[in-house]
Scaffold this motif. Structure first.
Motif, PDB file in Angstrom:
ATOM      1  N   GLY A 235       6.723 -15.521 -21.461  1.00  0.00           N
ATOM      2  CA  GLY A 235       5.800 -16.959 -21.921  1.00  0.00           C
ATOM      3  C   GLY A 235       4.742 -16.663 -21.890  1.00  0.00           C
ATOM      4  N   PHE A 236       4.250 -15.420 -21.990  1.00  0.00           N
ATOM      5  CA  PHE A 236       2.286 -14.886 -22.760  1.00  0.00           C
ATOM      6  C   PHE A 236       3.061 -14.712 -23.637  1.00  0.00           C
ATOM      7  CE2 PHE A 236       1.932 -14.692 -17.760  1.00  0.00           C
ATOM      8  CZ  PHE A 236       0.135 -15.030 -17.847  1.00  0.00           C
ATOM      9  N   ALA A 237       4.365 -13.988 -24.177  1.00  0.00           N
ATOM     10  CA  ALA A 237       4.348 -13.976 -25.344  1.00  0.00           C
ATOM     11  C   ALA A 237       4.332 -14.500 -26.798  1.00  0.00           C
ATOM     12  CB  ALA A 237       5.366 -12.302 -25.549  1.00  0.00           C
ATOM     13  N   TYR A 238       4.948 -15.761 -26.119  1.00  0.00           N
ATOM     14  CA  TYR A 238       5.508 -16.602 -27.341  1.00  0.00           C
ATOM     15  C   TYR A 238       4.648 -17.203 -27.181  1.00  0.00           C
ATOM     16  CZ  TYR A 238       6.418 -21.188 -29.152  1.00  0.00           C
ATOM     17  OH  TYR A 238       6.651 -22.444 -29.524  1.00  0.00           O
ATOM     18  N   ILE A 239       3.313 -17.069 -26.144  1.00  0.00           N
ATOM     19  CA  ILE A 239       2.233 -17.716 -26.678  1.00  0.00           C
ATOM     20  C   ILE A 239       1.106 -17.552 -27.425  1.00  0.00           C
ATOM     21  CG2 ILE A 239      -0.042 -18.945 -25.707  1.00  0.00           C
ATOM     22  CD1 ILE A 239       1.632 -19.346 -23.107  1.00  0.00           C
ATOM     23  N   ALA A 240       1.165 -16.088 -27.341  1.00  0.00           N
ATOM     24  CA  ALA A 240       0.729 -14.772 -27.809  1.00  0.00           C
ATOM     25  C   ALA A 240       1.027 -15.296 -29.724  1.00  0.00           C
ATOM     26  CB  ALA A 240       0.774 -13.391 -26.987  1.00  0.00           C
ATOM     27  N   ARG A 241       1.980 -14.352 -29.705  1.00  0.00           N
ATOM     28  CA  ARG A 241       2.777 -14.658 -31.313  1.00  0.00           C
ATOM     29  C   ARG A 241       2.417 -16.448 -31.738  1.00  0.00           C
ATOM     30  NH1 ARG A 241       7.191 -14.061 -28.380  1.00  0.00           N
ATOM     31  NH2 ARG A 241       9.317 -15.610 -28.305  1.00  0.00           N
ATOM     32  N   THR A 242       2.185 -17.364 -31.473  1.00  0.00           N
ATOM     33  CA  THR A 242       2.178 -18.870 -31.458  1.00  0.00           C
ATOM     34  C   THR A 242       0.705 -19.092 -32.071  1.00  0.00           C
ATOM     35  OG1 THR A 242       4.449 -19.140 -30.520  1.00  0.00           O
ATOM     36  CG2 THR A 242       4.002 -20.897 -31.538  1.00  0.00           C
ATOM     37  N   SER A 243       0.041 -19.452 -33.075  1.00  0.00           N
ATOM     38  CA  SER A 243      -0.645 -19.524 -32.909  1.00  0.00           C
ATOM     39  C   SER A 243      -1.750 -20.880 -32.853  1.00  0.00           C
ATOM     40  CB  SER A 243      -1.504 -19.702 -34.652  1.00  0.00           C
ATOM     41  OG  SER A 243      -1.102 -20.095 -35.396  1.00  0.00           O
ATOM     42  N   THR A 244      -0.519 -21.860 -33.036  1.00  0.00           N
ATOM     43  CA  THR A 244      -1.394 -23.490 -32.438  1.00  0.00           C
ATOM     44  C   THR A 244      -0.882 -23.311 -31.557  1.00  0.00           C
ATOM     45  OG1 THR A 244       1.197 -24.138 -33.059  1.00  0.00           O
ATOM     46  CG2 THR A 244      -0.519 -24.387 -34.372  1.00  0.00           C
ATOM     47  N   VAL A 245       0.028 -23.159 -30.893  1.00  0.00           N
ATOM     48  CA  VAL A 245       0.300 -23.120 -29.198  1.00  0.00           C
ATOM     49  C   VAL A 245      -0.685 -22.471 -28.313  1.00  0.00           C
ATOM     50  CG1 VAL A 245       1.538 -22.693 -27.208  1.00  0.00           C
ATOM     51  CG2 VAL A 245       2.503 -23.239 -28.905  1.00  0.00           C
ATOM     52  N   PHE A 246      -1.657 -21.205 -29.217  1.00  0.00           N
ATOM     53  CA  PHE A 246      -2.259 -20.029 -28.361  1.00  0.00           C
ATOM     54  C   PHE A 246      -4.121 -20.836 -28.358  1.00  0.00           C
ATOM     55  CE2 PHE A 246      -5.892 -17.109 -29.407  1.00  0.00           C
ATOM     56  CZ  PHE A 246      -6.086 -16.648 -27.862  1.00  0.00           C
ATOM     57  N   ARG A 247      -3.890 -21.645 -29.576  1.00  0.00           N
ATOM     58  CA  ARG A 247      -4.955 -22.505 -29.586  1.00  0.00           C
ATOM     59  C   ARG A 247      -5.541 -23.830 -28.858  1.00  0.00           C
ATOM     60  NH1 ARG A 247      -5.038 -20.679 -35.171  1.00  0.00           N
ATOM     61  NH2 ARG A 247      -4.089 -22.494 -35.807  1.00  0.00           N
ATOM     62  N   ALA A 248      -4.009 -24.294 -28.471  1.00  0.00           N
ATOM     63  CA  ALA A 248      -4.168 -25.493 -27.181  1.00  0.00           C
ATOM     64  C   ALA A 248      -3.997 -25.062 -26.257  1.00  0.00           C
ATOM     65  CB  ALA A 248      -2.378 -26.153 -27.619  1.00  0.00           C
ATOM     66  N   THR A 249      -4.007 -23.450 -26.002  1.00  0.00           N
ATOM     67  CA  THR A 249      -3.669 -23.387 -24.344  1.00  0.00           C
ATOM     68  C   THR A 249      -5.091 -22.275 -24.059  1.00  0.00           C
ATOM     69  OG1 THR A 249      -1.525 -22.756 -24.785  1.00  0.00           O
ATOM     70  CG2 THR A 249      -2.807 -21.693 -22.527  1.00  0.00           C
ATOM     71  N   PHE A 250      -5.677 -22.395 -25.144  1.00  0.00           N
ATOM     72  CA  PHE A 250      -7.542 -21.393 -24.922  1.00  0.00           C
ATOM     73  C   PHE A 250      -8.414 -22.613 -24.530  1.00  0.00           C
ATOM     74  CE2 PHE A 250     -11.533 -19.991 -26.977  1.00  0.00           C
ATOM     75  CZ  PHE A 250     -11.721 -18.861 -25.925  1.00  0.00           C
ATOM     76  N   LEU A 251      -7.752 -23.818 -24.903  1.00  0.00           N
ATOM     77  CA  LEU A 251      -8.929 -24.677 -25.373  1.00  0.00           C
ATOM     78  C   LEU A 251      -8.621 -25.581 -23.809  1.00  0.00           C
ATOM     79  CD1 LEU A 251      -8.645 -26.631 -28.954  1.00  0.00           C
ATOM     80  CD2 LEU A 251     -10.968 -25.163 -27.464  1.00  0.00           C
ATOM     81  N   ILE A 252      -7.363 -25.682 -23.182  1.00  0.00           N
ATOM     82  CA  ILE A 252      -7.232 -26.254 -22.468  1.00  0.00           C
ATOM     83  C   ILE A 252      -8.363 -25.412 -20.646  1.00  0.00           C
ATOM     84  CG2 ILE A 252      -5.695 -26.207 -19.739  1.00  0.00           C
ATOM     85  CD1 ILE A 252      -6.383 -28.554 -21.449  1.00  0.00           C
TER      86      ILE A 252
END
Length: 428
Positions: A235-252
């Motif tokens: 799950g971490f790896a997927y978020i780290a390599r998917t920039s749009t999902v990473f930005r949404a998770t980071f903002l949350i």
């Protein structure tokens, strides 16, 4: 539509093309046409209203017995470490075990914790409720939530068997949560003043019966766990390599640390304005009115807007409303700011949640949502601890102001990053 054509289109163009397909859009209550989701909606509405009743009573009791802002943060933060430790195993369980079974057990344990808190608050067995009692129960609740939240997030796909209904189910799920967030504090305001905190805790314990019954009444297909290959860290790896999902998770995560934590200081603000327990419950309820309005807005009109725009608009408006709240000198003006903050908060939260859930692949959804829940739920108590300690030094309003300013600045930087990335991709 060919793969080459789809790859050449921007996300808004793809969304508009999908909207034109037959059956691509339904009414704002479409997910409620699924029996299982209806049962879940009603059961959770009752249970979460009870949870909010307890949250209001618990916050006031902590403030009343300690009169120290740091204890508000300590109790909120007590659930953070257990949540962080167990969120990833919880996400793994959500992909490997029947999610309904996980939810039944977690709700049963949460019910027992509420009854224990009620017994302590009532002074039975000659025990006087203290801050460390509440912190300890919050820590145990953190473990429960670490298994409950990923399973609950991923369970939405088990209740609605059409992918196009998923976004609507997420929006309705949040609407249900925020209706309960409005109803619960109103009930707490009456019960807390008339009967006392012990009744709030006891009624919350009884409310879990509704969600357990609704889960048991569901007719679900046989659970098929995803293949055991892969790691819980996927799950971490997927978020780290998917920039749009990473930005949404980071903002949350930024929101959980610096903006959601403002609610920790509501008891302190109520005392500042000489409003007492009734004023505190009114603040929580009016914030819930704004949140419920935001949920209705997204349920009815959310699909008319680009999801990314809703994420950033909600985050910016949320932080801005708190900045204005921190500068208010009257209780009425503070309530107005809380309505706007509640609306923006839900605009931000649901849009981020929907983006992550709809983009995550089915085989990873439990683990991806575990990471998302870890960031959202795990960072929030840490933010509460931080703002509680800061408020001890500079006061409640100043603490809210500086936290909101940090959130606003970071959000604007992430927004610029997204714009630059989009232009680079378009130039390739």
């Amino acid at each position: 539509m060919s793969d080459a054509r789809t790859d050449a289109m921007t996300q808004p163009e793809v969304d508009r093309a999908m909207d034109s397909l037959p059956g691509a859009r339904h009414g704002p209550l479409y997910a409620l046409s699924f029996r299982n989701f209806r049962l879940f909606f009603v059961g959770q509405l009752i249970s979460v209203a009870g949870t909010w009743m307890q949250a209001v009573a618990q916050g006031w009791v902590v403030w009343d017995i300690t009169h120290q802002a740091r204890w508000l943060g300590i109790v909120s933060g007590a659930g953070a470490i257990p949540y962080v430790l167990f969120a990833i195993p919880g996400g793994n369980a959500a992909d490997r075990r029947p999610r309904r079974d996980i939810l039944v057990w977690t709700q049963a344990v949460a019910m027992l914790l509420a009854f224990v808190l009620a017994i302590l608050a009532a002074g039975l067995f000659h025990t006087r409720l203290q801050g460390w009692h509440i912190a300890l129960l919050a820590a145990i609740g953190g473990v429960v939530n670490a298994y409950n939240m990923p399973a609950q997030q991923a369970f939405v796909t088990d209740m609605v068997d059409e992918r196009e209904a998923l976004a609507n189910a997420i929006a309705l799920n949040s609407l249900r949560f925020n209706l309960a967030r409005f109803i619960g504090p109103i009930m707490a305001g009456v019960v807390l003043v008339k009967l006392g905190a012990a009744w709030c805790f006891g009624l919350n314990g009884l409310s879990f019966i509704a969600v357990i019954i609704s889960l048991m009444m569901m007719r679900l297909p046989e659970f098929r766990p995803h293949p055991a290959h892969g790691s819980v860290w996927d799950g971490f790896a997927y978020i780290a390599r998917t920039s749009t999902v990473f930005r949404a998770t980071f903002l949350i995560g930024i929101g959980s640390l610096f903006t959601w934590s403002a609610s920790t200081l509501f008891p302190m603000l109520a005392t500042h304005f000489h409003q007492g327990a009734a004023g505190f419950s009114r603040m929580t309820a009016i914030n819930g009115v704004g949140a419920a309005t935001g949920g209705v807005f997204l349920t009815v009109w959310g699909d008319r807007f680009e999801r990314r725009s809703l994420v950033y608009a909600g985050a910016i408006l949320f932080a801005t409303a708190l900045i204005f709240l921190a500068r208010m000198h009257s209780f009425t003006a503070t309530l107005v700011c809380l309505v706007i903050a509640g609306f923006a908060m839900i605009l931000f939260a649901i849009s981020c949640n929907t983006k992550v859930q709809t983009e995550a692949p089915d085989k990873l959804r439990g683990r991806v949502m575990a990471v998302y829940s870890l960031v959202f739920q795990g960072f929030m108590p840490l933010g509460s601890l931080e703002i509680g300690i800061l408020a001890e030094r500079v006061g409640a309003q100043a603490a809210i102001y500086w936290n909101a300013m940090v959130a606003l600045c970071v959000t604007l930087c992430v927004f610029l990053w997204a714009l630059v990335s989009e232009r680079r991709q378009a130039a390739v």
